[in-house]
Design an enzyme around this catalytic site. Structure first.
Site, PDB file in Angstrom:
ATOM      1  N   ASP A  34     -20.484  41.544 -21.563  1.00  0.00           N
ATOM      2  CA  ASP A  34     -20.337  40.918 -22.878  1.00  0.00           C
ATOM      3  C   ASP A  34     -21.648  40.235 -23.248  1.00  0.00           C
ATOM      4  O   ASP A  34     -22.579  40.201 -22.470  1.00  0.00           O
ATOM      5  CB  ASP A  34     -19.271  39.825 -22.809  1.00  0.00           C
ATOM      6  CG  ASP A  34     -17.882  40.399 -22.785  1.00  0.00           C
ATOM      7  OD1 ASP A  34     -17.709  41.537 -23.221  1.00  0.00           O
ATOM      8  OD2 ASP A  34     -16.976  39.680 -22.310  1.00  0.00           O
ATOM      9  N   LYS A  48     -22.070  43.909 -28.276  1.00  0.00           N
ATOM     10  CA  LYS A  48     -22.483  44.284 -29.629  1.00  0.00           C
ATOM     11  C   LYS A  48     -22.802  45.769 -29.659  1.00  0.00           C
ATOM     12  O   LYS A  48     -23.511  46.265 -28.799  1.00  0.00           O
ATOM     13  CB  LYS A  48     -23.747  43.516 -30.010  1.00  0.00           C
ATOM     14  CG  LYS A  48     -23.454  42.374 -30.938  1.00  0.00           C
ATOM     15  CD  LYS A  48     -24.728  41.783 -31.471  1.00  0.00           C
ATOM     16  CE  LYS A  48     -24.433  40.432 -32.103  1.00  0.00           C
ATOM     17  NZ  LYS A  48     -25.612  39.585 -32.129  1.00  0.00           N
TER      18      LYS A  48
END
Ligand code: SAH
Length: 412
Positions: A194, A216
């Protein structure tokens, strides 16, 4: 010559003759290894009696007899009497049973290694010539330190079955990643990470470890959970060790449970290494104890996604501390609902952005002012919101404030 072998003592009978300090120390170690230990001593130490009374060992309070060695896989002769130790050692030799002779390691058939652990590895050192336990222990400590320092490539080289390890990496500061988590990362063929947490340590990984950032995507949107699940399962089924590297603790608003379900549904083995959740550590680093005797005796950890949840205002009204994750946007609504519910407008609010990192910032307000103060300060995620008396500026500097009578509802 001495061969170093690893003995699996689980469920096996080990006889320790002599229940003094040495015998008890050895016993503790064999118990940790899962052995069934029989201690023999006519005059056992208090520690030995205590172990027996807890049911950890069988204690025979008498002189050792040869038949005590029946069915033993391993024997330790650890009495204070060298002749008794030599006799036990000779019995073992006849019986083809391995024996550690504590008075003279050279005359026993086995020696106990100075042993350390690192995850699923046992690291052992024995002296080949004259035994020197302290020296062996020094070398053992050095080896364990070296392996634990995180610089050793601990990936498995046998093509085994793949698996997924969910690792909680803490709030961001690499010092707050547990040694277990760090070591799990060292075993990884693939790391699925993450944005939050101690991602800095991933830069140290060897080039051939695949790091997949699901925090992302190229479109700046996080990768959907189903896609993350699919990536985990796919690599594990291909026989790889996959570390799912998550901020804080995997099971605190981390969707770790969903990942476990997905792995299990696909028949993939999954383990968890808990992490230090930002919910408690980020306030702590900002000087906010989430509970304090006489001030806040319970704490609600919730998410801003729930919006102005009655459970939140109820907890505030009852004097609990409320810790909110993912609540930067919803904080004005939550405060408005709390005020409408009669919560003290002066109740402190603290918002800690990017806790434990070099960019940490703490902004203070009250339930009445939070909305404006946070907007003016330009507060942005990731941030932890703490509402409650413990969130007052300088709370830990002021003993009166930290112990004063509990103020409950605003009644004006
Ligand atoms: N599993 C994580 C939480 C994941 S939800 C844990 O146990 O910490 C993501 C939210 O966590 C963020 O929106 C923010 O509210 C909080 N958070 C995580 N790390 C943080 C940090 N270093 N500083 C402030 N908030 C953080």
């Amino acid at each position: 010559m001495t061969s170093l072998v690893g003995l699996d003592l689980a469920g096996r009978r080990v006889v320790v003759v002599g229940a003094g300090a040495v015998g008890v120390r050895r016993t503790r170690r064999f118990l940790e290894d899962g052995a069934r230990v029989v201690l023999v001593d006519p005059d056992p130490s208090d520690d030995a009696r205590r172990m027996a009374s807890h049911g950890d060992v069988d204690l025979l309070e008498r002189q050792v007899a040869e038949t005590d060695l029946d069915d033993a896989w391993l024997v330790v002769a650890a009495t204070a009497d060298d002749t008794v130790n030599a006799r036990v050692s000779a019995w073992c030799e006849d019986r083809r049973t391995w024996c550690v002779n504590a008075s003279d390691a050279r005359t026993g058939s086995a020696r106990v290694a100075a042993t350390g652990r690192h995850g699923d590895l046992a690291i052992g050192v024995v002296g080949v010539e004259a035994p020197d336990p302290r020296r062996a222990a020094t070398v053992r400590d050095a080896l364990v330190r070296h392996v634990s320092a995180g610089q050793v490539d601990l990936r498995r080289h046998r093509p085994g079955h793949g698996r997924v390890v969910l690792v909680g990496s803490g709030p961001g500061d690499p010092d707050l990643l547990t040694t277990g988590g760090r070591e799990a990362v060292r075993t990884a063929d693939v790391v699925v990470t993450d944005r939050l947490g101690a991602t800095g340590i991933l830069d140290e990984l060897p080039d051939d470890v695949l790091v997949v950032d699901v925090g992302k995507s190229p479109t700046n949107h996080p990768v959907p959970q189903e896609e993350i699940n699919r990536i985990l399962v796919e690599h594990a089924l291909a026989g790889r060790t996959v570390v799912r590297f998550k901020g804080g603790d995997p099971y605190v608003f981390g969707r770790g449970g969903e990942e476990v379900h997905a792995c299990r549904a696909a028949g993939v083995e999954v383990e968890i290494v808990p992490g230090i959740t930002s919910a408690f550590s980020v306030p702590a680093l900002a000087g906010i104890p989430v509970t304090q005797r006489g001030v806040a005796t319970s704490v609600l950890v919730t998410s801003g996604h729930a919006g102005a949840d009655p459970a939140t205002t109820g907890a505030l009204a009852a004097g609990a501390t409320v810790v909110l994750l993912m609540a930067v946007t919803s904080l004005p609504d939550i405060c408005a609902a709390a005020l409408a519910d009669g919560v003290d407008p002066d109740l402190p609010v603290a918002v800690v952005e990017r806790g434990s990192t070099a960019h940490e910032r703490v902004t203070r307000a009250t339930v009445a002012t939070a909305s404006t103060v946070m907007a003016d300060a330009g507060v942005r995620p990731p941030a932890i919101v703490v509402i409650g008396r413990v969130a007052a500026e300088g709370f830990l500097d002021d003993p009166v404030c930290a112990t004063g009578p509990s103020r409950r509802r605003h009644d004006g």
